[in-house]
Scaffold this motif. Structure first.
Motif, mmCIF file in Angstrom:
data_model
loop_
_atom_site.group_PDB
_atom_site.id
_atom_site.type_symbol
_atom_site.label_atom_id
_atom_site.label_comp_id
_atom_site.label_asym_id
_atom_site.label_seq_id
_atom_site.Cartn_x
_atom_site.Cartn_y
_atom_site.Cartn_z
ATOM 1 N N GLU A 80 2.749 4.597 7.250
ATOM 2 C CA GLU A 80 2.537 3.176 7.543
ATOM 3 C C GLU A 80 1.114 2.763 7.202
ATOM 4 N N LYS A 81 0.157 3.617 7.547
ATOM 5 C CA LYS A 81 -1.250 3.330 7.250
ATOM 6 C C LYS A 81 -1.459 3.237 5.743
ATOM 7 N N LYS A 82 -0.886 4.166 5.017
ATOM 8 C CA LYS A 82 -1.009 4.172 3.545
ATOM 9 C C LYS A 82 -0.371 2.909 2.961
ATOM 10 N N GLN A 83 0.795 2.542 3.458
ATOM 11 C CA GLN A 83 1.473 1.343 2.961
ATOM 12 C C GLN A 83 0.684 0.086 3.300
ATOM 13 N N THR A 84 0.090 0.045 4.480
ATOM 14 C CA THR A 84 -0.736 -1.105 4.866
ATOM 15 C C THR A 84 -1.950 -1.212 3.951
ATOM 16 N N GLU A 85 -2.580 -0.075 3.661
ATOM 17 C CA GLU A 85 -3.738 -0.074 2.761
ATOM 18 C C GLU A 85 -3.333 -0.548 1.370
ATOM 19 N N GLN A 86 -2.187 -0.066 0.890
ATOM 20 C CA GLN A 86 -1.715 -0.480 -0.436
ATOM 21 C C GLN A 86 -1.403 -1.970 -0.452
ATOM 22 N N GLN A 87 -0.820 -2.483 0.622
ATOM 23 C CA GLN A 87 -0.510 -3.913 0.692
ATOM 24 C C GLN A 87 -1.792 -4.735 0.698
ATOM 25 N N LYS A 88 -2.812 -4.276 1.410
ATOM 26 C CA LYS A 88 -4.097 -4.980 1.423
ATOM 27 C C LYS A 88 -4.714 -5.010 0.030
ATOM 28 N N LEU A 89 -4.643 -3.876 -0.671
ATOM 29 C CA LEU A 89 -5.163 -3.833 -2.042
ATOM 30 C C LEU A 89 -4.389 -4.787 -2.947
ATOM 31 N N ASP B 144 -2.692 -7.470 -2.008
ATOM 32 C CA ASP B 144 -3.051 -8.835 -1.610
ATOM 33 C C ASP B 144 -4.408 -9.233 -2.173
ATOM 34 N N ALA B 145 -5.366 -8.300 -2.139
ATOM 35 C CA ALA B 145 -6.701 -8.585 -2.677
ATOM 36 C C ALA B 145 -6.641 -8.818 -4.185
ATOM 37 N N ARG B 146 -5.857 -8.029 -4.904
ATOM 38 C CA ARG B 146 -5.702 -8.217 -6.359
ATOM 39 C C ARG B 146 -5.089 -9.588 -6.647
ATOM 40 N N GLU B 147 -4.047 -9.912 -5.888
ATOM 41 C CA GLU B 147 -3.398 -11.205 -6.098
ATOM 42 C C GLU B 147 -4.355 -12.359 -5.788
ATOM 43 N N GLN B 148 -5.121 -12.214 -4.710
ATOM 44 C CA GLN B 148 -6.093 -13.269 -4.365
ATOM 45 C C GLN B 148 -7.149 -13.398 -5.449
ATOM 46 N N LYS B 149 -7.601 -12.271 -5.983
ATOM 47 C CA LYS B 149 -8.605 -12.290 -7.062
ATOM 48 C C LYS B 149 -8.042 -12.998 -8.286
ATOM 49 N N GLN B 150 -6.784 -12.697 -8.620
ATOM 50 C CA GLN B 150 -6.154 -13.349 -9.776
ATOM 51 C C GLN B 150 -6.024 -14.851 -9.537
ATOM 52 N N LEU B 151 -5.643 -15.232 -8.298
ATOM 53 C CA LEU B 151 -5.536 -16.655 -7.979
ATOM 54 C C LEU B 151 -6.896 -17.336 -8.064
ATOM 55 N N ASP B 152 -7.922 -16.658 -7.563
ATOM 56 C CA ASP B 152 -9.276 -17.217 -7.633
ATOM 57 C C ASP B 152 -9.719 -17.383 -9.083
ATOM 58 N N GLU B 153 -9.432 -16.359 -9.891
ATOM 59 C CA GLU B 153 -9.810 -16.448 -11.308
ATOM 60 C C GLU B 153 -9.040 -17.564 -11.999
#
Length: 150
Positions: A114-123, A125-134
């Protein structure tokens, strides 16, 4: 890493299932032990009552000796049965402890996954947010360039 954890989790689930089966078997054996003990105790009580009833009508010394020896054998059998109780209880305790250890291990694997999956989801989400920001920055720049031309 996630595949290895998944594999370990599946193995621990299988071991937990086996431990539950062993625990249930040990509990059934303890229950059977108590049933047998109860039957022997009841048989002894019935036999004592027969001895009393037969004694009322008169017994020879030989008959009394024979019946008393049998009663002594029953008492010895009961004593042996009662000694076996600790074995059956110990089996249940050992199986329960083993099951709890395996369950604890399984829960640890689940927590790690669960911890690994949560970390992967955060990464993600961060990639998607970065793409949206760009994309937003690019859109803003295009709109500004278009306005500046007119």
């Amino acid at each position: 890493m996630e595949n290895a954890l998944g594999f370990l989790l599946e193995q621990s689930k299988d071991r937990e299932d086996q431990a539950v089966l062993a625990l249930n078997q040990a509990r059934a054996e303890l229950t059977n032990y108590y049933e047998q003990l109860s039957q022997i105790e009841q048989y002894r009580l019935d036999y004592c009552q027969q001895l009393i009833d037969r004694g009322k009508s008169g017994l020879t010394a030989s008959q009394y000796g024979h019946l008393n020896r049998f009663l002594t054998q029953l008492d010895e059998t009961l004593a042996k049965q009662k000694q076996a109780e600790s074995h059956f209880k110990g089996q249940v305790d050992n199986c329960q402890e083993h099951w709890m250890d395996i369950r604890k291990q399984r829960r640890s694997y689940e927590w790690l996954l669960e911890k690994k999956q949560t970390e992967q989801q955060k990464l993600q989400d961060a990639r998607e947010q970065k793409q949206l920001d760009e994309f937003s920055t690019l859109q803003f720049s295009r709109n500004k360039s278009t306005r500046d031309l007119f």
